[in-house]
Motif scaffolding. Structure first.
Motif, PDB file in Angstrom:
ATOM      1  N   ASN A  20      29.426  36.180  30.992  1.00  9.89           N
ATOM      2  CA  ASN A  20      29.995  36.562  32.280  1.00  9.89           C
ATOM      3  C   ASN A  20      30.990  37.699  32.089  1.00  9.89           C
ATOM      4  O   ASN A  20      31.659  37.777  31.064  1.00  9.89           O
ATOM      5  CB  ASN A  20      30.712  35.369  32.922  1.00  9.89           C
ATOM      6  N   LYS A  21      31.096  38.549  33.097  1.00  9.86           N
ATOM      7  CA  LYS A  21      32.073  39.628  33.072  1.00  9.86           C
ATOM      8  C   LYS A  21      32.899  39.553  34.349  1.00  9.86           C
ATOM      9  O   LYS A  21      32.407  39.816  35.433  1.00  9.86           O
ATOM     10  CB  LYS A  21      31.415  40.999  32.975  1.00  9.86           C
ATOM     11  N   GLY A  22      34.149  39.153  34.211  1.00  9.86           N
ATOM     12  CA  GLY A  22      35.052  39.084  35.352  1.00  9.86           C
ATOM     13  C   GLY A  22      35.144  37.703  35.963  1.00  9.86           C
ATOM     14  O   GLY A  22      34.212  36.903  35.898  1.00  9.86           O
ATOM     15  N   ALA A  23      36.277  37.444  36.577  1.00  9.61           N
ATOM     16  CA  ALA A  23      36.549  36.129  37.172  1.00  9.61           C
ATOM     17  C   ALA A  23      35.560  35.767  38.261  1.00  9.61           C
ATOM     18  O   ALA A  23      35.136  34.612  38.360  1.00  9.61           O
ATOM     19  CB  ALA A  23      37.979  36.093  37.713  1.00  9.61           C
ATOM     20  N   SER A  24      35.172  36.717  39.088  1.00  9.97           N
ATOM     21  CA  SER A  24      34.253  36.391  40.186  1.00  9.97           C
ATOM     22  C   SER A  24      32.853  36.042  39.682  1.00  9.97           C
ATOM     23  O   SER A  24      32.076  35.424  40.404  1.00  9.97           O
ATOM     24  CB  SER A  24      34.190  37.527  41.210  1.00  9.97           C
ATOM     25  N   SER A  25      32.528  36.400  38.444  1.00 12.79           N
ATOM     26  CA  SER A  25      31.236  36.026  37.867  1.00 12.79           C
ATOM     27  C   SER A  25      31.300  34.665  37.190  1.00 12.79           C
ATOM     28  O   SER A  25      30.284  34.149  36.747  1.00 12.79           O
ATOM     29  CB  SER A  25      30.773  37.071  36.857  1.00 12.79           C
ATOM     30  N   GLY A  26      32.494  34.110  37.069  1.00 11.55           N
ATOM     31  CA  GLY A  26      32.668  32.814  36.427  1.00 11.55           C
ATOM     32  C   GLY A  26      33.370  32.881  35.083  1.00 11.55           C
ATOM     33  O   GLY A  26      33.577  31.857  34.450  1.00 11.55           O
ATOM     34  N   GLN A  27      33.747  34.070  34.625  1.00 16.72           N
ATOM     35  CA  GLN A  27      34.448  34.157  33.350  1.00 16.72           C
ATOM     36  C   GLN A  27      35.847  33.564  33.502  1.00 16.72           C
ATOM     37  O   GLN A  27      36.609  33.969  34.370  1.00 16.72           O
ATOM     38  CB  GLN A  27      34.544  35.610  32.874  1.00 16.72           C
ATOM     39  N   SER A  28      36.156  32.591  32.642  1.00 13.21           N
ATOM     40  CA  SER A  28      37.472  31.958  32.713  1.00 13.21           C
ATOM     41  C   SER A  28      38.308  32.217  31.465  1.00 13.21           C
ATOM     42  O   SER A  28      39.519  32.075  31.503  1.00 13.21           O
ATOM     43  CB  SER A  28      37.333  30.453  32.954  1.00 13.21           C
ATOM     44  N   VAL A  29      37.659  32.583  30.360  1.00 16.78           N
ATOM     45  CA  VAL A  29      38.379  32.963  29.146  1.00 16.78           C
ATOM     46  C   VAL A  29      38.038  34.425  28.891  1.00 16.78           C
ATOM     47  O   VAL A  29      36.867  34.776  28.741  1.00 16.78           O
ATOM     48  CB  VAL A  29      37.983  32.093  27.936  1.00 16.78           C
ATOM     49  N   PHE A  30      39.051  35.259  28.815  1.00 12.19           N
ATOM     50  CA  PHE A  30      38.826  36.696  28.716  1.00 12.19           C
ATOM     51  C   PHE A  30      38.828  37.186  27.276  1.00 12.19           C
ATOM     52  O   PHE A  30      39.563  38.075  26.882  1.00 12.19           O
ATOM     53  CB  PHE A  30      39.802  37.440  29.632  1.00 12.19           C
ATOM     54  N   HIS A  31      37.970  36.523  26.512  1.00 10.94           N
ATOM     55  CA  HIS A  31      37.551  36.957  25.178  1.00 10.94           C
ATOM     56  C   HIS A  31      36.029  36.925  25.263  1.00 10.94           C
ATOM     57  O   HIS A  31      35.446  35.881  25.586  1.00 10.94           O
ATOM     58  CB  HIS A  31      38.048  36.000  24.095  1.00 10.94           C
ATOM     59  N   PHE A  32      35.374  38.049  24.998  1.00  8.94           N
ATOM     60  CA  PHE A  32      33.918  38.107  25.142  1.00  8.94           C
ATOM     61  C   PHE A  32      33.255  36.976  24.366  1.00  8.94           C
ATOM     62  O   PHE A  32      33.585  36.711  23.213  1.00  8.94           O
ATOM     63  CB  PHE A  32      33.385  39.462  24.654  1.00  8.94           C
ATOM     64  N   HIS A  33      32.326  36.325  25.015  1.00  8.05           N
ATOM     65  CA  HIS A  33      31.569  35.249  24.386  1.00  8.05           C
ATOM     66  C   HIS A  33      30.224  35.097  25.081  1.00  8.05           C
ATOM     67  O   HIS A  33      30.041  35.529  26.212  1.00  8.05           O
ATOM     68  CB  HIS A  33      32.342  33.928  24.407  1.00  8.05           C
ATOM     69  N   THR A  34      29.313  34.476  24.371  1.00  7.36           N
ATOM     70  CA  THR A  34      27.972  34.214  24.886  1.00  7.36           C
ATOM     71  C   THR A  34      27.692  32.728  24.762  1.00  7.36           C
ATOM     72  O   THR A  34      27.954  32.126  23.726  1.00  7.36           O
ATOM     73  CB  THR A  34      26.923  35.018  24.090  1.00  7.36           C
ATOM     74  N   HIS A  35      27.158  32.163  25.830  1.00  7.83           N
ATOM     75  CA  HIS A  35      26.729  30.764  25.828  1.00  7.83           C
ATOM     76  C   HIS A  35      25.265  30.717  25.399  1.00  7.83           C
ATOM     77  O   HIS A  35      24.451  31.486  25.912  1.00  7.83           O
ATOM     78  CB  HIS A  35      26.809  30.162  27.235  1.00  7.83           C
ATOM     79  N   ILE A  36      24.936  29.810  24.481  1.00  8.09           N
ATOM     80  CA  ILE A  36      23.541  29.474  24.168  1.00  8.09           C
ATOM     81  C   ILE A  36      23.319  28.104  24.786  1.00  8.09           C
ATOM     82  O   ILE A  36      24.032  27.148  24.477  1.00  8.09           O
ATOM     83  CB  ILE A  36      23.276  29.403  22.653  1.00  8.09           C
TER      84      ILE A  36
END
Length: 118
Positions: A88-104
């Motif tokens: 996710n990129k940005g709070a409105s997209s659902g990003q809650s931790v602002f360290h880039f990460h990818t969910h598998i």
């Protein structure tokens, strides 16, 4: 601007414990503590990147290549033969931790990403 006190920065530095599934000099992968699927892994670069755009803009080609190849290895090594990746990129997209990460995410056909607020 990157916040060095975010939870993922603290996991990377060892200040906060996490169940590590993979770690090398550039990447760390941990089990998600609130899984949205039977297999739910968080993969993050160790560098200070706030989101996907920040990562692809600032990371070296070697780091970028290593990151995405490592995601495939981590998925395979953890039994995820079919999986979804989400960033996710940005709070409105659902990003809650602002360290880039990818969910598998794997192990379920109907992974409802909206309800899980990934």
């Amino acid at each position: 601007m990157y916040n060095k006190n975010n939870i993922f920065a603290k996991i990377i530095s060892g200040e906060i414990p996490a169940e590590k599934l993979y770690e090398d000099e550039m990447v760390i992968a941990i089990k998600d503590i609130n899984p949205a699927a039977p297999i739910h892994i968080l993969v993050m670069p160790k560098g200070e990147y706030t989101d996907f755009a920040d990562f692809v803009e600032k990371a070296s080609l070697a780091e970028t290549t290593h990151y995405f190849r490592t995601i495939a290895k981590i998925a395979k090594d953890n039994g995820a033969n079919e999986y979804r990746t989400v960033s996710n990129k940005g709070a409105s997209s659902g990003q809650s931790v602002f360290h880039f990460h990818t969910h598998i995410l794997s192990g379920s056909k109907n992974i409802n990403l909206v309800d899980k607020n990934l």
